[in-house]
Motif scaffolding. Structure first.
Motif, PDB file in Angstrom:
ATOM      1  N   ARG A 555      -1.235  -4.689  -7.283  1.00 46.29           N
ATOM      2  CA  ARG A 555      -1.718  -5.136  -5.972  1.00 46.29           C
ATOM      3  C   ARG A 555      -1.814  -3.881  -5.126  1.00 46.29           C
ATOM      4  O   ARG A 555      -0.938  -3.011  -5.196  1.00 46.29           O
ATOM      5  CB  ARG A 555      -0.692  -6.122  -5.407  1.00 46.29           C
ATOM      6  N   ASP A 557      -1.303  -1.156  -2.534  1.00 54.14           N
ATOM      7  CA  ASP A 557      -0.111  -0.929  -1.731  1.00 54.14           C
ATOM      8  C   ASP A 557      -0.291   0.355  -0.931  1.00 54.14           C
ATOM      9  O   ASP A 557      -0.664   1.380  -1.486  1.00 54.14           O
ATOM     10  CB  ASP A 557       1.119  -0.805  -2.646  1.00 54.14           C
ATOM     11  N   GLU A 558      -0.019   0.259   0.346  1.00 60.30           N
ATOM     12  CA  GLU A 558      -0.258   1.398   1.243  1.00 60.30           C
ATOM     13  C   GLU A 558       0.493   2.643   0.834  1.00 60.30           C
ATOM     14  O   GLU A 558      -0.009   3.741   0.935  1.00 60.30           O
ATOM     15  CB  GLU A 558       0.164   1.016   2.660  1.00 60.30           C
ATOM     16  N   GLN A 562      -0.536   1.501  -5.862  1.00 57.65           N
ATOM     17  CA  GLN A 562      -0.509   0.162  -6.422  1.00 57.65           C
ATOM     18  C   GLN A 562       0.940  -0.293  -6.509  1.00 57.65           C
ATOM     19  O   GLN A 562       1.833   0.486  -6.797  1.00 57.65           O
ATOM     20  CB  GLN A 562      -1.133   0.137  -7.811  1.00 57.65           C
ATOM     21  N   ALA A 563       1.144  -1.572  -6.245  1.00 61.67           N
ATOM     22  CA  ALA A 563       2.470  -2.158  -6.424  1.00 61.67           C
ATOM     23  C   ALA A 563       2.398  -3.046  -7.660  1.00 61.67           C
ATOM     24  O   ALA A 563       1.336  -3.544  -8.027  1.00 61.67           O
ATOM     25  CB  ALA A 563       2.857  -2.972  -5.203  1.00 61.67           C
ATOM     26  N   ASP A 599       7.684  -4.763  -8.007  1.00 62.22           N
ATOM     27  CA  ASP A 599       7.837  -4.885  -6.562  1.00 62.22           C
ATOM     28  C   ASP A 599       7.984  -6.346  -6.194  1.00 62.22           C
ATOM     29  O   ASP A 599       8.674  -6.698  -5.252  1.00 62.22           O
ATOM     30  CB  ASP A 599       6.612  -4.292  -5.870  1.00 62.22           C
TER      31      ASP A 599
END
Ligand code: WT7
Length: 649
Positions: A555, A557-558, A562-563, A599
């Motif tokens: 996903r 992720d800032e 990616q998380a 995460d």
């Protein structure tokens, strides 16, 4: 915040030209020179590489054949012999570099040590003698599981000197990961430490090794460096102290010449299946790639203090902490610990303390600094910096601009370098005195590199369109095979379009011919600049007694790029709970290492599958990102599964 205005500006419209001052002093400072060399490198590669190999490497016996290319197998500089460690050390002795700092080390607790080239050479000679006394011979494998201390580089170079193939295992990996890697390559010796410092705590390396060694029949000895002084168990006959071995070893070691293609190291990296791939690099070609890129991309001068923040457990640490910079006689800064220990300004403090001039780090680190706040940066001058680099994942333009303004004070060129464990050295990059840069683009190919972007059917895409990234010509520092699995090597990299190297990345060229790499297109995630195979995480999850099935996806992720999000279905008699969720996250961290700790982990009654039983990851990705499930779901076997997964959020 300054970067808010930046996002609204179209990224292609910003172009940053190297200053006249930088250009004037650059190792390569003219566009015409780049064009000429590049043209030669792709039109007459053998002539080009012959000259470079003679310029950058010291040979014991000259090579007679530049390249033997039987796709996908390359042999570079056939007939030639050299010694990699000699190229990194001995050849600097008796020159002005002899008493120059090779490594300036700063430990996390604040201890500082400097090793000159002469001192480093002495340590490497002793270590080579010690390893020889343990019975290690050319071609044997040794595993290195160490903190970021000079002895890690000493161990690598001692192996290189002997022709012993090293495999460095990142100190954050778990005992399971150590065991798999040792068994895959059959390491006879493990070189480790009692511990290393990270965020004020001791990482108990020896302990992890001990837990791995129950099931590693190839290991005869463990060499243990005292770093933290914590108590460790030493197994009689097997385990030996580094200090004892070094004290007994002669300081003189005559290096033997090795063939160009002598295996230098194996480095395990994640792929799209559960088993890590043992990327094999050999001697002359690899060293040439590392040396040449260090010279041209990092523009190294005798006066530079060069700092690459990567751990030696990754390829960046091999090529740009050890082999590249030492082969060109640079001064390398090495820091053991975390960037926010004791405070989030540790890196900037180090830069000022040691006068670092060239700084190479990863976008994930840059994003963390941005988040921690500008005040940690502005406390320090950073006036010594002259060149910045980025590697590991696409750098988002906001992070690029922050790096440029806050760290580079708009004065330092930024080299955004695209490459991989497999490529051994930087492949696509700006040249700092020449290439105008665009935030987020790794710009143009390095010498000898011919990138191509092709669509699903292997056809070229029109300029501006995205596709899969391929490299079309062999290059000296390319991986030679996957250790013990040549079939997988062929399948993984050379079968997508026969004869072309498939990088696994998606990319596009813009109207100026600049390359924009957008990320992985296979089932490999890029979490904090490190590759994590989703299949590896899934197989770790299903190894837990409660789990029936698992799917791991990324996903956006800032911070991390990616998380890692995992969907898990449980075995019939198991009940979902927060405790089990935590236990499963911890289980993955134990199996692979903390970098792979999910995460987020979600229990599901079922996973979305096609009628043929394939998990539809695209759908899971969309659910993980919190968005609607778009696109074709007609192949979905049971639509209710998606509805219930969304409801469970
Ligand atoms: C993957 C390779 C090479 C050293 C560190 C990672 C991504 C790397 C960039 C960049 C966009 C990048 C790619 C590549 N990547 N550098 N400058 N711009 N993406 O080595 O673990 O082998 O990972 O990292 O996806 O394929 P690695």
């Amino acid at each position: 915040m300054t970067n808010q205005t930046i996002t609204s500006v179209s990224r292609e419209s910003r172009l940053f030209k190297p200053s006249a001052e930088f250009k004037a002093q650059a190792n390569l400072g003219s566009e015409a020179a780049y064009k000429k060399l590049y043209a030669e490198s792709v039109n007459s590669p053998e002539r080009f590489w012959e000259r470079q190999a003679k310029q950058f490497l010291t040979w014991r016996k000259p090579f007679t054949q530049v390249l033997q290319w039987k796709p996908p197998h390359a042999k570079w500089f056939g007939g030639g012999t050299l010694n990699v460690a000699e190229n990194c050390l001995d050849r600097h002795l008796g020159t002005a570099r002899e008493n120059k700092a090779a490594i300036i080390f700063e430990g996390e607790p604040g201890d500082i040590r400097t090793l000159t080239y002469k001192q480093l050479h002495r340590e490497v000679c002793k270590c080579a003698n010690a390893l020889e006394l343990l019975g290690l011979r050319k071609g044997d494998r040794a595993a290195i599981y160490m903190p970021m201390v000079p002895e890690a580089a000493v161990a690598m170079l001692a192996c290189a000197r002997l022709g012993v193939v090293h495999t460095v295992i990142f100190g954050g990996f778990s005992s399971e990961a150590i065991k798999d890697r040792i068994n895959d390559c059959g390491a006879r010796v493990v070189i480790t430490a009692d511990g290393g410092w990270r965020r004020g705590k001791i990482v108990e390396l020896k302990d992890s090794v001990d837990r791995a060694l129950g099931a590693t029949p190839s290991v005869e000895h463990v060499v243990v460096l005292k770093r933290t002084g914590n108590a460790v168990t030493m197994k009689e006959g097997r385990d030996l102290w580094w200090d004892d071995l070094m004290a007994a070893a002669p300081a003189v070691h005559k290096a033997r010449a090795h063939a160009s293609e002598q295996p230098l190291f194996i480095l395990y990296t994640s792929g799209s299946t559960g088993k890590p791939k043992g990327v094999l690099h050999t001697s002359a070609g690899y060293l040439l790639g590392a040396a040449m890129t260090t010279h041209y991309v990092f523009d190294i001068k005798e006066t530079d203090i060069y700092w690459c923040t990567a751990d030696i457990g990754w390829i960046t640490g091999h090529s740009y902490v050890v082999y590249g910079p030492l082969s060109v006689g640079a001064t390398v800064l090495m820091y053991e610990g975390a960037p926010n220990q004791p405070e989030p300004d540790r890196f900037w403090e180090i830069i000022d303390r040691h006068g670092v001039t060239v700084f190479y780090t990863a976008p994930t680190a840059i994003r963390a600094f941005m988040r921690w706040g500008d005040e940690f940066v502005t406390r320090h001058s950073l006036a010594s910096l002259r060149l910045l680099g980025s590697v590991g994942e696409p750098i988002n333009p906001e992070a690029w601009m922050w790096y440029h303004k806050m760290i580079g004070k708009k004065r330092c060129p930024i080299v955004d370098t695209w490459w991989q464990t497999e490529t051994g050295a930087i492949m696509v990059t700006p040249l700092p005195g020449i290439t105008p840069t665009k935030p987020g683009s790794c710009t143009r190919p390095f010498f000898g590199v011919v990138p191509k972007i092709l669509d699903e059917n292997g056809k070229p895409v029109s300029r501006g369109s995205g596709g899969k990234l391929f490299l079309t010509q062999p290059w000296p520092s390319m991986l030679r095979t996957l250790w013990g699995d040549d079939a997988r090597f062929k399948e993984q990299y050379w079968s997508e379009v026969p004869g072309l190297y498939f990088a696994g990345d998606g990319a596009r060229f813009d109207e100026d011919g600049y390359l924009w790499v957008v990320g992985r297109i296979d089932d490999v995630l890029n979490v904090s600049g490190h590759r994590i195979g989703t299949a590896e995480v899934e197989s770790a999850l299903v190894s837990h007694p409660s789990v029936a099935e698992a799917a791991a996806v990324g996903r956006p992720d800032e911070l991390k790029g990616q998380a890692l999000v995992c969907f898990v279905t449980l075995k019939g008699d198991q009940r979902a709970s927060d405790e089990l969720k935590e236990a499963l996250r911890a289980h993955v961290a134990r199996e692979i290492g903390a970098i792979a700790r999910p995460d987020s982990l979600r229990f599901a009654a079922a996973l979305p599958k096609t009628r043929s039983g394939k998990i539809m990851r695209r759908i899971l990705k969309e659910i993980a990102a919190g968005g609607d499930v778009k696109g074709d779901i007609t192949t979905l076997e049971d639509f209710n599964v998606v509805a219930s997964l969304q409801a469970e959020e």
